[in-house]
Design a protein around this motif. Structure first.
Motif, PDB file in Angstrom:
ATOM      1  N   TYR A  55       4.851  -4.816  -6.695  1.00 49.51           N
ATOM      2  CA  TYR A  55       4.179  -3.883  -5.860  1.00 49.51           C
ATOM      3  C   TYR A  55       3.159  -4.323  -5.006  1.00 49.51           C
ATOM      4  O   TYR A  55       2.276  -5.233  -5.459  1.00 49.51           O
ATOM      5  N   VAL A  57      -0.137  -4.005  -2.839  1.00 52.57           N
ATOM      6  CA  VAL A  57      -1.125  -2.736  -2.735  1.00 52.57           C
ATOM      7  C   VAL A  57      -1.261  -2.451  -1.106  1.00 52.57           C
ATOM      8  O   VAL A  57      -1.409  -3.498  -0.271  1.00 52.57           O
ATOM      9  N   ARG A  58      -1.278  -1.273  -0.851  1.00 56.94           N
ATOM     10  CA  ARG A  58      -1.601  -0.495   0.526  1.00 56.94           C
ATOM     11  C   ARG A  58      -3.144  -0.078   0.418  1.00 56.94           C
ATOM     12  O   ARG A  58      -3.528   0.229  -0.488  1.00 56.94           O
ATOM     13  N   ASP A  61      -4.601   2.641  -2.208  1.00 60.90           N
ATOM     14  CA  ASP A  61      -4.095   2.588  -3.541  1.00 60.90           C
ATOM     15  C   ASP A  61      -5.172   2.410  -4.403  1.00 60.90           C
ATOM     16  O   ASP A  61      -6.400   1.771  -4.258  1.00 60.90           O
ATOM     17  N   ILE A  66      -0.878   3.922  -8.740  1.00 59.23           N
ATOM     18  CA  ILE A  66       0.192   3.120  -8.749  1.00 59.23           C
ATOM     19  C   ILE A  66       0.874   3.314 -10.028  1.00 59.23           C
ATOM     20  O   ILE A  66       2.084   3.488 -10.081  1.00 59.23           O
ATOM     21  N   ARG A  69       2.335   6.774 -10.475  1.00 59.94           N
ATOM     22  CA  ARG A  69       3.566   7.287  -9.381  1.00 59.94           C
ATOM     23  C   ARG A  69       4.832   6.844 -10.139  1.00 59.94           C
ATOM     24  O   ARG A  69       6.031   7.127  -9.954  1.00 59.94           O
TER      25      ARG A  69
END
Length: 277
Positions: A55, A57-58, A61, A66, A69
């Motif tokens: 994944y 990271v945005r 976040d 995360i 989710r």
């Protein structure tokens, strides 16, 4: 007359008795139905999104967000990615969500003996400039003036020079130069100094421009700043001498490559480990 009265009373009594029984049965049935309807419903299981292997990271976040989710334990995710408390992450970081920490390997040269990557927290280089408030990027605390001298034989890595350009500034903590700065032209190749894995490739720190961070075995991290173009992304495995970027002036007032080496999070003089000539 007396017999007629007795016959009437006998006739009324059974009818009243039967009516009472029917009313009682109706009340009991109603209560039973009401009781069944008032039983609590069994909670349906929460459906989580299938977790990917990795994944990115945005902005905004958090590690716990995360993990939640995808129905994961954030402590397990931290363990997989060698993230220590307080579990800070940064934009464009590649997080492993599946597997186990002992599966994480770094590509090496053929026939070379590979040592396991030691656990450590990946931090971006320290700078005195303020970062943009819109980006979630963490800085290191100011570096101390005590710099360990690392002999070349202390590492299993094969080191190469990251650039063939001339040295324009040498390592000097007193002048806040935490690495070696190479001169050159826009587009000159920037090379990985040793085998490792890219853990950051973005422009999250404007004063470093397009920055690439590579994690190596034996606790080493190398940084390559001010690139005009980046040729790798987070999660890529690289080998010593591989072209990873092109020289530029992003975040700087001149064309150059700023090359830093950190050992267990502390800046060291790259001249102690890379070839001089």
């Amino acid at each position: 007359m007396q017999l007629l009265r007795q016959h009437q009373e006998f006739t009324v009594f059974p009818f009243t008795f039967i009516k009472t029984i029917m009313l009682s049965a109706a009340v009991v049935g109603t209560l039973a139905i009401t009781g069944c309807a008032s039983k609590p419903q069994i909670n349906q299981p929460v459906r989580y999104t299938n977790a990917p292997d990795y994944y990115t990271v945005r902005a905004g976040d958090t590690l716990s967000g995360i993990a939640a989710r995808y129905g994961l334990n954030y402590l397990n995710v931290a363990e997989l990615n060698d993230i220590a408390p307080p579990y800070r992450i940064y934009v464009n970081q590649s997080l492993r969500l599946k597997g186990s920490s002992n599966r994480r390997t770094v590509a090496t040269q053929p026939m070379a003996q590979t040592a396991p990557i030691q656990r450590q927290t990946i931090n971006l280089p320290t700078t005195t400039a303020q970062t943009s408030p819109s980006r979630s990027v963490q800085n290191l605390p100011p570096a101390t003036t005590t710099v360990p001298v690392v002999p070349k034989a202390a590492s299993n890595l094969r080191w190469v020079k990251p650039s063939t350009g001339p040295v324009i500034q040498n390592f000097n903590l007193a002048s806040n130069v935490k690495g070696i700065r190479y001169g050159g032209n826009v587009g000159d190749p920037v090379l990985a100094a040793a085998n490792g894995q890219v853990v950051y490739a973005a422009d999250g720190l404007k004063e470093y421009g397009n920055l690439v961070l590579i994690k190596h075995v034996d606790g080493y991290i190398t940084a390559y700043a001010h690139n005009s173009k980046m040729l790798v992304k987070s999660g890529d495995n690289v080998t010593a001498g591989q072209k990873i970027a092109e020289m530029g002036s992003s975040g700087a007032d001149r064309i150059m490559l700023e090359f830093q080496v950190r050992l267990d999070g502390k800046p060291i003089n790259p001249a102690n480990i890379i070839p001089i000539n």
